[in-house]
Motif scaffolding. Sequence first.
Motif, mmCIF file in Angstrom:
data_model
loop_
_atom_site.group_PDB
_atom_site.id
_atom_site.type_symbol
_atom_site.label_atom_id
_atom_site.label_comp_id
_atom_site.label_asym_id
_atom_site.label_seq_id
_atom_site.Cartn_x
_atom_site.Cartn_y
_atom_site.Cartn_z
ATOM 1 N N PHE B 143 0.835 -1.207 0.000
ATOM 2 C CA PHE B 143 0.000 0.000 0.000
ATOM 3 C C PHE B 143 0.865 1.251 0.000
ATOM 4 C CE2 PHE B 143 -3.002 -3.070 1.977
ATOM 5 C CZ PHE B 143 -3.946 -3.026 0.983
ATOM 6 N N TYR B 144 1.907 1.215 0.816
ATOM 7 C CA TYR B 144 2.833 2.354 0.828
ATOM 8 C C TYR B 144 3.543 2.483 -0.513
ATOM 9 C CZ TYR B 144 2.170 2.904 5.832
ATOM 10 O OH TYR B 144 1.627 3.128 7.052
ATOM 11 N N ALA B 145 3.964 1.344 -1.044
ATOM 12 C CA ALA B 145 4.688 1.386 -2.309
ATOM 13 C C ALA B 145 3.818 1.981 -3.401
ATOM 14 C CB ALA B 145 5.145 -0.024 -2.696
ATOM 15 N N PHE B 146 2.543 1.611 -3.405
ATOM 16 C CA PHE B 146 1.678 2.127 -4.459
ATOM 17 C C PHE B 146 1.296 3.578 -4.231
ATOM 18 C CE2 PHE B 146 0.340 -0.367 -8.040
ATOM 19 C CZ PHE B 146 1.001 -1.543 -7.809
ATOM 20 N N ARG B 147 1.286 4.013 -2.996
ATOM 21 C CA ARG B 147 1.038 5.430 -2.758
ATOM 22 C C ARG B 147 2.133 6.265 -3.414
ATOM 23 N NH1 ARG B 147 1.406 7.362 3.309
ATOM 24 N NH2 ARG B 147 3.589 7.046 2.827
ATOM 25 N N GLU B 148 3.382 5.845 -3.224
ATOM 26 C CA GLU B 148 4.478 6.589 -3.849
ATOM 27 C C GLU B 148 4.436 6.433 -5.366
ATOM 28 O OE1 GLU B 148 5.519 8.213 -1.581
ATOM 29 O OE2 GLU B 148 5.071 6.888 0.099
ATOM 30 N N ARG B 149 4.111 5.233 -5.805
ATOM 31 C CA ARG B 149 4.051 5.005 -7.241
ATOM 32 C C ARG B 149 3.024 5.910 -7.903
ATOM 33 N NH1 ARG B 149 5.487 0.617 -10.443
ATOM 34 N NH2 ARG B 149 3.456 0.669 -11.434
ATOM 35 N N GLU B 150 1.865 6.050 -7.289
ATOM 36 C CA GLU B 150 0.823 6.886 -7.896
ATOM 37 C C GLU B 150 1.299 8.327 -8.053
ATOM 38 O OE1 GLU B 150 -2.106 6.222 -9.137
ATOM 39 O OE2 GLU B 150 -2.337 4.130 -8.587
ATOM 40 N N ASP B 151 2.015 8.823 -7.046
ATOM 41 C CA ASP B 151 2.480 10.204 -7.138
ATOM 42 C C ASP B 151 3.535 10.368 -8.222
ATOM 43 O OD1 ASP B 151 0.754 11.071 -5.287
ATOM 44 O OD2 ASP B 151 2.163 11.120 -3.615
ATOM 45 N N LEU B 152 4.438 9.391 -8.295
ATOM 46 C CA LEU B 152 5.460 9.482 -9.331
ATOM 47 C C LEU B 152 4.846 9.286 -10.712
ATOM 48 C CD1 LEU B 152 8.361 7.546 -7.635
ATOM 49 C CD2 LEU B 152 8.389 9.923 -8.324
ATOM 50 N N GLN B 153 3.868 8.397 -10.784
ATOM 51 C CA GLN B 153 3.213 8.191 -12.073
ATOM 52 C C GLN B 153 2.490 9.455 -12.517
ATOM 53 O OE1 GLN B 153 0.890 4.656 -11.344
ATOM 54 N NE2 GLN B 153 2.113 3.481 -12.762
ATOM 55 N N ALA B 154 2.018 10.236 -11.563
ATOM 56 C CA ALA B 154 1.311 11.461 -11.924
ATOM 57 C C ALA B 154 2.233 12.428 -12.662
ATOM 58 C CB ALA B 154 0.721 12.112 -10.682
ATOM 59 N N VAL B 155 3.478 12.563 -12.191
ATOM 60 C CA VAL B 155 4.368 13.485 -12.910
ATOM 61 C C VAL B 155 4.792 12.894 -14.248
ATOM 62 C CG1 VAL B 155 5.242 14.779 -10.951
ATOM 63 C CG2 VAL B 155 6.423 12.705 -11.625
ATOM 64 N N MET B 156 4.966 11.582 -14.285
ATOM 65 C CA MET B 156 5.314 10.962 -15.562
ATOM 66 C C MET B 156 4.161 11.103 -16.547
ATOM 67 S SD MET B 156 8.359 9.684 -15.364
ATOM 68 C CE MET B 156 8.778 8.194 -16.232
ATOM 69 N N GLU B 157 2.957 10.998 -16.023
ATOM 70 C CA GLU B 157 1.787 11.108 -16.885
ATOM 71 C C GLU B 157 1.631 12.523 -17.401
ATOM 72 O OE1 GLU B 157 -1.797 10.029 -14.946
ATOM 73 O OE2 GLU B 157 -2.981 10.257 -16.769
ATOM 74 N N GLU B 158 1.964 13.479 -16.562
ATOM 75 C CA GLU B 158 1.804 14.869 -16.975
ATOM 76 C C GLU B 158 2.665 15.170 -18.195
ATOM 77 O OE1 GLU B 158 2.729 17.755 -14.011
ATOM 78 O OE2 GLU B 158 2.491 19.406 -15.429
ATOM 79 N N ILE B 159 3.877 14.615 -18.195
ATOM 80 C CA ILE B 159 4.755 14.940 -19.320
ATOM 81 C C ILE B 159 4.479 14.054 -20.520
ATOM 82 C CG2 ILE B 159 6.648 13.500 -18.437
ATOM 83 C CD1 ILE B 159 8.564 15.563 -19.554
ATOM 84 N N SER B 160 4.115 12.802 -20.287
ATOM 85 C CA SER B 160 4.046 11.873 -21.421
ATOM 86 C C SER B 160 2.625 11.453 -21.771
ATOM 87 C CB SER B 160 4.851 10.617 -21.105
ATOM 88 O OG SER B 160 4.219 9.859 -20.099
#
Lengths: 203, 388
Positions: B143-160
């Motif tokens: 759950f913790y791992a995916f919380r961080e993943r979602e936030d990082l994915q958000a910035v990756m998604e914003e650019i790509s």
Amino acid sequence: MTVDLPTPRVGPLQDAAPKPMRLVLNWGRRYSLWVFNFGLACCAIEFIAASMARHDFIRLGVIPFAPGPRQADLMVVSGTVTDKMAPAVRRLYDQMPEPKYVISFGACSNSGGPYWDSYAVTKGVDQLIPVDVYVPGCPPRPEALLHGILRLQDKIAAEQLSTRSYADRRRLAGAVTRPAVQEPGAGATRVPVAPVAPREARS
Amino acid sequence: MTQAPRELTVGVGAGGLATADMVLNIGPQHPATHGVLRLRITLDGERVLKAEPIVGYMHRGAEKLFEVRDYRQILVLANRHDWLSAFSNEIGLVLAVERMLGMDVPERATWTRTLMAELNRVLNHLMFLGSYPLELGAITPIFYAFREREDLQAVMEEISGGRMHYMFNRVGGLRDDLPSGWLGRVEATIAQVRRRLPDLESLIVGNEILHARTRGVGVLDVGVVTSYGVSGPIARASGLDIDLRRDQPYLAYDEVFGADGPGRVVTRTGGDCQARLEVLLEQVHVSLDIAEYCVQRLGSLERGPVNVKLPKVLKVPEGADYVATENPLGMNGYYLVSRGEKTPWRLKLRSASFNNVAVLGELLEGTLLADMVAILGSMFFVVGDIDK
């Protein structure tokens, strides 16, 4: 020795079942979908993401703790189904108890997706098992899975005992006991594929 | 009143019960194989006599499909074989094509690529840092791992625009320039992930149960590592100090791993499951450092182009080239043979997980069945990366 069991039927009066009864039955079914994640490829990661805290499909009554297909109501096929994997997909579907539902999650399991011209990929899981809801995307966002689940729940809510195809489906005991892996040609599901042109023919 | 002890003789004959080996089939659909790896295990009691990974359930024929796609389309398939490190896969391919074309990539694109590759590495490692404890019976870390993943994915998604398959590389650079204010958001996200990472770490580091399951389990010695071509965090956990980012720098890694750069190669000597997990955890920190460094460098760069204008029909001159990159899971190589056409003649893929999983046969021999899941999970593989 295996025995074919007849599918339980409600009888000719099933259409006359009172509406409240149907309502209660369908209401119960739609909000306790024990899901079996047939995670195959990339989409499985998005399925996991959908089950985590941010998207959390448990709030929709989808419970991802089914120990196996025999305890599941819903199978989510997420990822590329290959011809080598196809018999196992079919077998695990056959092991699920009725009533059962299938969500095809992602372009690969819908139609082969970016691998549409591959020699090894099954062009859509619906060639193996009946699919209730298709979720498009490569991979679809977790929100798309949530939407797909809502569509499925609508479908279940509108269900009548006579409209559901499973009422007519007969389960063969051989289907759940046959070996998962068959030799090619020995009845394995094989999809004809348009051959890729040989190298010399391309320019 | 004492009773005379009675002796019960079980199994008459040559001193003991006759036993037979049992063949146990794990997979292809099994939760511990996260994907469709199949293992054929021969057991004597609880001891594994022989383990044979059976691969091919996820074989999608990508290498053959590369031959009928042009160089722009190949990226779609090239980033999907290892679905947890899509950006790093793209980089290997575009570097190969660019080198054969003799193309110079703008500096801005190179630094952005480095930044995104490192963010992708963090995403990949977080997935395993969550799923490995899950396989050992601890559900909270994921759950913790995916919380961080979602936030990082958000910035990756914003650019790509993509959460997993970014499709942001193009031959000659990147698809688009950075959105305005993106670097600031990346920096904030990195800081946030760094701040919240102890939540995850405190569950993994120093956890007695985890130690009991992983310490001294599945020890992989350097000899086996080199003979099987194992690479990445698994090789480094066995003490093999190898990292292509430092040893054969590509992108901007010569500066990152230079004298003043934040890059360093994480190694352990234990070679057991715990060492492998520790390498992964520490690499997350290193990658965050590198990403932060890249953000600063990008901030100081002048605005400029991020790609090179390509001809309408992109043809790679005749020849062959091999480019290897350090993917999150190990060395990833593309061997590109071109005959001067729009499509490659052959594009051979060397993926990390294939070699990393091949070693399982040797590694599982003689271990207990109960340790099988712990060892399997610690090999950090992606099935698509095995079968291609």
